[in-house]
Motif scaffolding. Structure first.
Motif, PDB file in Angstrom:
ATOM      1  N   SER A 125       1.925   4.051   5.548  1.00 24.50           N
ATOM      2  CA  SER A 125       1.464   2.731   5.962  1.00 24.50           C
ATOM      3  C   SER A 125       2.614   1.723   5.893  1.00 24.50           C
ATOM      4  O   SER A 125       3.729   2.046   5.468  1.00 24.50           O
ATOM      5  CB  SER A 125       0.324   2.270   5.050  1.00 24.50           C
ATOM      6  OG  SER A 125       0.835   1.883   3.784  1.00 24.50           O
ATOM      7  N   ASP A 126       2.306   0.501   6.300  1.00 24.57           N
ATOM      8  CA  ASP A 126       3.320  -0.555   6.303  1.00 24.57           C
ATOM      9  C   ASP A 126       3.852  -0.859   4.913  1.00 24.57           C
ATOM     10  O   ASP A 126       4.920  -1.461   4.764  1.00 24.57           O
ATOM     11  CB  ASP A 126       2.737  -1.831   6.918  1.00 24.57           C
ATOM     12  CG  ASP A 126       2.469  -1.668   8.404  1.00 24.57           C
ATOM     13  OD1 ASP A 126       1.723  -2.483   8.968  1.00 24.57           O
ATOM     14  OD2 ASP A 126       3.011  -0.704   9.001  1.00 24.57           O
ATOM     15  N   ARG A 127       3.122  -0.463   3.900  1.00 23.11           N
ATOM     16  CA  ARG A 127       3.585  -0.729   2.524  1.00 23.11           C
ATOM     17  C   ARG A 127       4.671   0.254   2.087  1.00 23.11           C
ATOM     18  O   ARG A 127       5.299   0.056   1.055  1.00 23.11           O
ATOM     19  CB  ARG A 127       2.409  -0.659   1.552  1.00 23.11           C
ATOM     20  CG  ARG A 127       1.316  -1.692   1.804  1.00 23.11           C
ATOM     21  CD  ARG A 127       0.235  -1.628   0.747  1.00 23.11           C
ATOM     22  NE  ARG A 127      -0.456  -0.343   0.769  1.00 23.11           N
ATOM     23  CZ  ARG A 127      -0.277   0.621  -0.148  1.00 23.11           C
ATOM     24  NH1 ARG A 127       0.586   0.437  -1.151  1.00 23.11           N
ATOM     25  NH2 ARG A 127      -0.956   1.751  -0.073  1.00 23.11           N
ATOM     26  N   SER A 168       8.225   2.265   2.801  1.00 18.34           N
ATOM     27  CA  SER A 168       9.442   2.269   3.599  1.00 18.34           C
ATOM     28  C   SER A 168      10.422   3.258   2.995  1.00 18.34           C
ATOM     29  O   SER A 168      10.572   3.345   1.777  1.00 18.34           O
ATOM     30  CB  SER A 168      10.059   0.873   3.675  1.00 18.34           C
ATOM     31  OG  SER A 168      10.434   0.430   2.382  1.00 18.34           O
ATOM     32  N   LYS A 222       7.743   9.705  11.380  1.00 15.05           N
ATOM     33  CA  LYS A 222       6.934   9.135  10.305  1.00 15.05           C
ATOM     34  C   LYS A 222       5.484   9.528  10.508  1.00 15.05           C
ATOM     35  O   LYS A 222       4.952   9.441  11.612  1.00 15.05           O
ATOM     36  CB  LYS A 222       7.047   7.611  10.280  1.00 15.05           C
ATOM     37  CG  LYS A 222       8.426   7.087   9.935  1.00 15.05           C
ATOM     38  CD  LYS A 222       8.398   5.623   9.568  1.00 15.05           C
ATOM     39  CE  LYS A 222       7.979   4.740  10.711  1.00 15.05           C
ATOM     40  NZ  LYS A 222       8.071   3.311  10.341  1.00 15.05           N
ATOM     41  N   ARG A 233       1.341   9.188  10.008  1.00 19.71           N
ATOM     42  CA  ARG A 233       0.377   8.081   9.947  1.00 19.71           C
ATOM     43  C   ARG A 233       0.066   7.711   8.504  1.00 19.71           C
ATOM     44  O   ARG A 233      -0.426   6.627   8.210  1.00 19.71           O
ATOM     45  CB  ARG A 233      -0.925   8.485  10.641  1.00 19.71           C
ATOM     46  CG  ARG A 233      -0.805   8.694  12.128  1.00 19.71           C
ATOM     47  CD  ARG A 233      -2.108   9.225  12.672  1.00 19.71           C
ATOM     48  NE  ARG A 233      -2.488  10.470  12.030  1.00 19.71           N
ATOM     49  CZ  ARG A 233      -3.689  11.026  12.106  1.00 19.71           C
ATOM     50  NH1 ARG A 233      -4.641  10.438  12.790  1.00 19.71           N
ATOM     51  NH2 ARG A 233      -3.950  12.158  11.499  1.00 19.71           N
ATOM     52  N   LEU A 234       0.329   8.653   7.572  1.00 19.44           N
ATOM     53  CA  LEU A 234       0.084   8.376   6.157  1.00 19.44           C
ATOM     54  C   LEU A 234       1.017   7.291   5.631  1.00 19.44           C
ATOM     55  O   LEU A 234       0.736   6.661   4.611  1.00 19.44           O
ATOM     56  CB  LEU A 234       0.290   9.646   5.328  1.00 19.44           C
ATOM     57  CG  LEU A 234      -0.676  10.797   5.570  1.00 19.44           C
ATOM     58  CD1 LEU A 234      -0.242  12.014   4.769  1.00 19.44           C
ATOM     59  CD2 LEU A 234      -2.094  10.400   5.192  1.00 19.44           C
ATOM     60  N   ASP A 267      -2.391   5.260  -4.217  1.00 13.71           N
ATOM     61  CA  ASP A 267      -1.016   5.730  -4.062  1.00 13.71           C
ATOM     62  C   ASP A 267      -0.623   6.704  -5.158  1.00 13.71           C
ATOM     63  O   ASP A 267       0.442   7.323  -5.090  1.00 13.71           O
ATOM     64  CB  ASP A 267      -0.038   4.547  -4.080  1.00 13.71           C
ATOM     65  CG  ASP A 267      -0.263   3.580  -2.937  1.00 13.71           C
ATOM     66  OD1 ASP A 267       0.026   2.380  -3.120  1.00 13.71           O
ATOM     67  OD2 ASP A 267      -0.737   4.014  -1.865  1.00 13.71           O
TER      68      ASP A 267
END
Lengths: 117, 116
Positions: free
Chosen positions: A62-64, A66, A57, A59-60, A86
């Protein structure tokens, strides 16, 4: 047509909403990739799967964000609580494992364009 | 980190003429692959040509050929006998060799226009 297909091709959403993109790779390809492409830029790597395993994965991502590939076939990319940043084209690609005998060429879909208002 | 630079945002060429697109890259690796991808308007990206770094011979695919200069870290694409269908964005890309090195690093692209 046995190419990579992506759905939807275009998505317009309001900031804060969730969106999901689907990718169906070429059937015999065990590797699947997601890239993001913004206007005037080349594609940027987000993540890739070998079969159902997500092996890398960026670094781009993010947690948002999946991504899943539950049965090693199609994949989904979900973005939660979308932001205007986005907005981009989300590209899916698939390939077979690369070695000295085959190119590992990536076959791309036409992309899913996201616009966040 | 590897970087790929395409210094020509736009290029144009007369139909049937030859054009060269430039690409430079930065890496500390000795074994890697380089690619040129073509992205026509509203269509999917397709591979044009690839070069393995361990090969000294420049790759050729019909009207497309590369000039690979490993020491200079340069990888240009020459399109001969340009055709209207060659109009597209062209991206240079890099990938490390080896299992697990799956990430393609792309340049910012060159928009090629073919003048009839």
């Amino acid at each position: 047509d046995t190419g990579v297909s992506q759905d939807p091709r275009h998505k317009i959403t309001k900031r804060g909403q969730n969106v999901t993109f689907r990718c169906d790779p070429i059937s015999e390809h065990n590797r699947l990739y997601w890239y993001r492409q913004t206007l005037g830029q080349g594609p940027e790597f987000l993540t890739y799967f070998q079969n159902e395993a997500q092996l890398e994965k960026s670094r781009l991502l993010s947690d948002r964000f999946s991504a899943e590939r539950p049965k090693g076939s199609f994949s989904t990319l979900e973005i939660q609580h979308t932001e205007q940043g986005d907005s981009a084209m989300y590209l899916c690609a698939s390939s077979r494992w690369a070695n000295r005998q085959n190119t590992g060429e990536l076959f791309f879909g036409e992309g899913s364009r996201l616009t966040v208002l | 980190a590897q970087t790929v630079t395409q210094s020509q945002p736009e290029m144009s060429v007369q139909e049937a003429e030859t054009v060269t697109l430039s690409c430079t890259y930065d890496t500390s690796e000795s074994d890697y692959y380089l690619f040129w991808y073509k992205q026509p308007p509203s269509r999917q990206m397709i591979l044009v040509i690839r070069q393995e770094a361990y090969k000294q011979q420049n790759a050729t695919e019909n009207r497309f050929s590369v000039n690979f200069q490993k020491a200079a870290k340069s990888f240009s694409l020459k399109i001969s006998d340009s055709q209207l269908g060659d109009a597209a964005m062209y991206f240079c890309a890099y990938r490390r060799e080896g299992f697990g090195n799956e990430k393609l690093t792309f340049g910012t692209g060159t928009r090629l226009t073919i003048i009839p």
